[in-house]
Design an enzyme around this catalytic site. Structure first.
Site, short mmCIF file in Angstrom:
data_model
loop_
_atom_site.label_atom_id
_atom_site.label_comp_id
_atom_site.label_asym_id
_atom_site.label_seq_id
_atom_site.Cartn_x
_atom_site.Cartn_y
_atom_site.Cartn_z
N GLY A 1 -39.94 -51.37 -66.05
CA GLY A 1 -40.31 -51.42 -67.47
C GLY A 1 -39.03 -51.36 -68.28
O GLY A 1 -37.99 -51.89 -67.87
N ARG A 2 -39.12 -50.69 -69.43
CA ARG A 2 -37.94 -50.60 -70.29
C ARG A 2 -36.75 -49.98 -69.55
O ARG A 2 -35.65 -50.54 -69.52
CB ARG A 2 -38.27 -49.76 -71.55
CG ARG A 2 -39.16 -50.47 -72.54
CD ARG A 2 -39.62 -49.49 -73.61
NE ARG A 2 -40.53 -48.54 -73.03
CZ ARG A 2 -41.83 -48.47 -73.29
NH1 ARG A 2 -42.37 -49.29 -74.17
NH2 ARG A 2 -42.59 -47.58 -72.70
N ARG B 1 -41.41 -39.02 -63.09
CA ARG B 1 -42.18 -37.78 -63.22
C ARG B 1 -42.40 -37.18 -61.83
O ARG B 1 -42.54 -37.92 -60.84
CB ARG B 1 -43.57 -38.03 -63.84
CG ARG B 1 -43.59 -38.21 -65.34
CD ARG B 1 -43.33 -36.91 -66.11
NE ARG B 1 -43.42 -37.11 -67.55
CZ ARG B 1 -42.40 -37.46 -68.35
NH1 ARG B 1 -41.20 -37.66 -67.86
NH2 ARG B 1 -42.59 -37.59 -69.66
N GLU C 1 -42.72 -27.82 -63.16
CA GLU C 1 -41.50 -27.55 -63.92
C GLU C 1 -41.73 -26.36 -64.83
O GLU C 1 -42.83 -26.22 -65.37
CB GLU C 1 -41.12 -28.79 -64.75
CG GLU C 1 -40.82 -30.00 -63.86
CD GLU C 1 -40.43 -31.26 -64.63
OE1 GLU C 1 -40.34 -31.20 -65.88
OE2 GLU C 1 -40.22 -32.29 -63.99
N HIS D 1 -34.79 -31.97 -65.50
CA HIS D 1 -35.45 -32.92 -66.40
C HIS D 1 -34.59 -33.24 -67.62
O HIS D 1 -34.99 -32.98 -68.76
CB HIS D 1 -36.83 -32.39 -66.82
CG HIS D 1 -37.77 -33.47 -67.26
ND1 HIS D 1 -39.11 -33.43 -67.00
CD2 HIS D 1 -37.56 -34.62 -67.96
CE1 HIS D 1 -39.69 -34.51 -67.52
NE2 HIS D 1 -38.76 -35.24 -68.10
P1 NAP Z 1 -42.55 -48.61 -69.28
O1 NAP Z 1 -41.70 -49.54 -70.09
O2 NAP Z 1 -44.00 -48.48 -69.60
O3 NAP Z 1 -42.38 -49.03 -67.75
C1 NAP Z 1 -43.19 -48.54 -66.71
C2 NAP Z 1 -43.24 -49.58 -65.61
O4 NAP Z 1 -43.98 -49.05 -64.51
C3 NAP Z 1 -43.91 -50.89 -66.02
O5 NAP Z 1 -43.05 -51.95 -65.70
C4 NAP Z 1 -45.19 -50.95 -65.19
O6 NAP Z 1 -45.44 -52.29 -64.80
C5 NAP Z 1 -44.82 -50.08 -63.98
N1 NAP Z 1 -46.01 -49.47 -63.37
C6 NAP Z 1 -46.98 -48.75 -63.98
N2 NAP Z 1 -47.91 -48.37 -63.09
C7 NAP Z 1 -47.52 -48.88 -61.89
C8 NAP Z 1 -48.08 -48.85 -60.59
N3 NAP Z 1 -49.23 -48.23 -60.35
N4 NAP Z 1 -47.40 -49.46 -59.59
C9 NAP Z 1 -46.24 -50.11 -59.83
N5 NAP Z 1 -45.66 -50.18 -61.05
C10 NAP Z 1 -46.29 -49.57 -62.07
O7 NAP Z 1 -41.97 -47.14 -69.34
P2 NAP Z 1 -40.46 -46.66 -69.53
O8 NAP Z 1 -40.17 -46.45 -70.96
O9 NAP Z 1 -39.55 -47.51 -68.71
O10 NAP Z 1 -40.60 -45.19 -68.86
C11 NAP Z 1 -40.99 -45.05 -67.52
C12 NAP Z 1 -41.31 -43.60 -67.20
O11 NAP Z 1 -40.09 -42.87 -67.13
C13 NAP Z 1 -42.12 -42.86 -68.27
O12 NAP Z 1 -43.51 -43.03 -68.06
C14 NAP Z 1 -41.69 -41.42 -68.12
O13 NAP Z 1 -42.63 -40.69 -67.36
C15 NAP Z 1 -40.37 -41.50 -67.39
N6 NAP Z 1 -39.24 -40.94 -68.17
C16 NAP Z 1 -38.58 -39.86 -67.71
C17 NAP Z 1 -37.51 -39.34 -68.42
C18 NAP Z 1 -36.74 -38.15 -67.94
O14 NAP Z 1 -36.32 -37.36 -68.75
N7 NAP Z 1 -36.51 -38.00 -66.66
C19 NAP Z 1 -37.13 -39.94 -69.63
C20 NAP Z 1 -37.84 -41.05 -70.07
C21 NAP Z 1 -38.89 -41.55 -69.34
P3 NAP Z 1 -46.94 -52.80 -64.49
O15 NAP Z 1 -47.79 -52.33 -65.62
O16 NAP Z 1 -46.79 -54.27 -64.36
O17 NAP Z 1 -47.33 -52.18 -63.17
#
Ligand code: NAP
Length: 320
Positions: free
Chosen positions: A156-157, A238, A267, A286
């Protein structure tokens, strides 16, 4: 009459002032201590809006108490702490903070990949603990990053931003999502593969998908067994997506080589957690989005989302 809001953690003053221009604000005034559940249960009964962090579990019983609640604004892009279906049933909007933390979280993901593969924390401890007596050929040797293969689950992003970083290290990049992204494949020179191939072929496996019922235990013993014995697993998405017991077993048995983990099933992580006993784990509390600028942007975006919802607009970052 101003709408009433509750903020579940002490926020930087300019953000509180901005909210106070429009709302009657009450805030849990502590920075390092989460609001106790019973206080949240009491406060939610009296407000139109809730500004919360990922440390708060906004479940159905809590939402039931929010009889005048219109919006829950989460200061995070992930929203697995909120029962969105229950909120929507009650006509309560939920918002998150996508985009503003993308590059910062991709930076941290790459940093964790590098720290785990080049044993940075272990090497630093080695020096500080007085173990550095000489230089020797295989001392503290790790795995190469330049030219290696990176596999990304969840392009994703943040996944895309990570893939862009990888090109500077001449890495081959595989990804797996539920849906393909042909334009991104072409633009970044990356390849879509199935889950098994990604696990078998990657030197680094990075997990960047949201935590949902579908992704719970997405990486377990079976998946880890497909990985290379020299591979490093990085999870900055997560806790719960990677099964921690399976990961621990894989690391002690040499099924995989190392791990970099920013997020955990529970956590804060207990200091006696088995993963912390392993030198080949780099564990962080985190901090994926934790740069000064990004946290301020997230705090501000969450405030704007909340205000939009309370002022009768459809918030820009409405979660459905
Ligand atoms: P995003 O743009 O929504 O990207 C998520 C990606 O995951 C999408 O490309 C989606 O593609 C894929 N996905 C969703 N369900 C899936 C599945 N069952 N199997 C395979 N791929 C799947 O989100 P983002 O902004 O990149 O953020 C991603 C995640 O990072 C967040 O949800 C958050 O929990 C985590 N995060 C953590 C931190 C930290 O502090 N560690 C900071 C920011 C974000 P499809 O829909 O095509 O499957």
């Amino acid at each position: 009459m101003k709408p009433k809001i509750y903020i579940s953690r002490k926020l930087p003053e300019p953000i509180v002032s901005r909210l106070a221009e429009v709302c009657e604000v009450k805030m849990w005034d502590k920075e390092e201590e989460p609001v106790p559940r019973e206080i949240l249960e009491k406060e939610i009964q009296d407000v139109d809006g809730l500004y919360c962090l990922l440390t708060e579990t906004i479940d159905r019983p809590l939402l039931e108490l929010g009889t005048r609640l219109k919006i829950v604004s989460n200061m995070a892009v992930g929203y697995n702490n909120i029962d969105v279906a229950a909120a929507n049933e009650k006509g309560i909007m939920v918002t998150n903070t996508p985009g503003v933390l993308t590059e910062t979280t991709a930076d941290l993901t790459f940093a964790l990949l590098m720290a785990a593969s080049r044993r940075l924390v272990e090497a630093s401890d080695y020096l500080r603990e007085g173990n550095w007596k000489t230089w020797s050929p295989m001392q503290l040797t790790g795995q190469d990053i330049y030219g290696a293969t990176l596999g990304i689950f969840g392009l994703g992003r943040i996944g895309e931003a990570l893939a862009r970083r990888a090109s500077g290290f001449d890495m081959k990049v595989y990804y797996h999502n539920r849906s393909r992204k042909p334009e991104v494949e072409e633009q970044l020179g990356i390849e879509y593969v199935d889950k098994g191939k990604l696990l078998r072929k990657s030197d680094f496996v990075c997990v960047l998908m949201p935590f949902t019922p579908e992704t719970k235990n997405y990486i377990g013993a079976e998946e880890l067994s497909l990985m290379k014995p020299t591979a490093v697993l990085v999870n900055t998405a997560r806790g719960g997506i990677v099964n921690e017991e399976a990961l621990y077993q894989a690391l002690i048995k040499g099924v995989i080589w190392g791990a970099g983990i920013d997020v955990f099933e529970e956590e804060p992580l207990r200091t006696d957690h088995p993963l912390l006993s392993l030198p080949n784990v780099v564990a962080l509390p985190h901090i994926g989005s934790a740069s000064v600028n990004t946290r301020l942007k997230m705090a501000s975006l969450a405030a704007e989302n909340l205000l939009q919802g309370l002022q009768g607009e459809t918030p820009e970052n409405l979660v459905k």
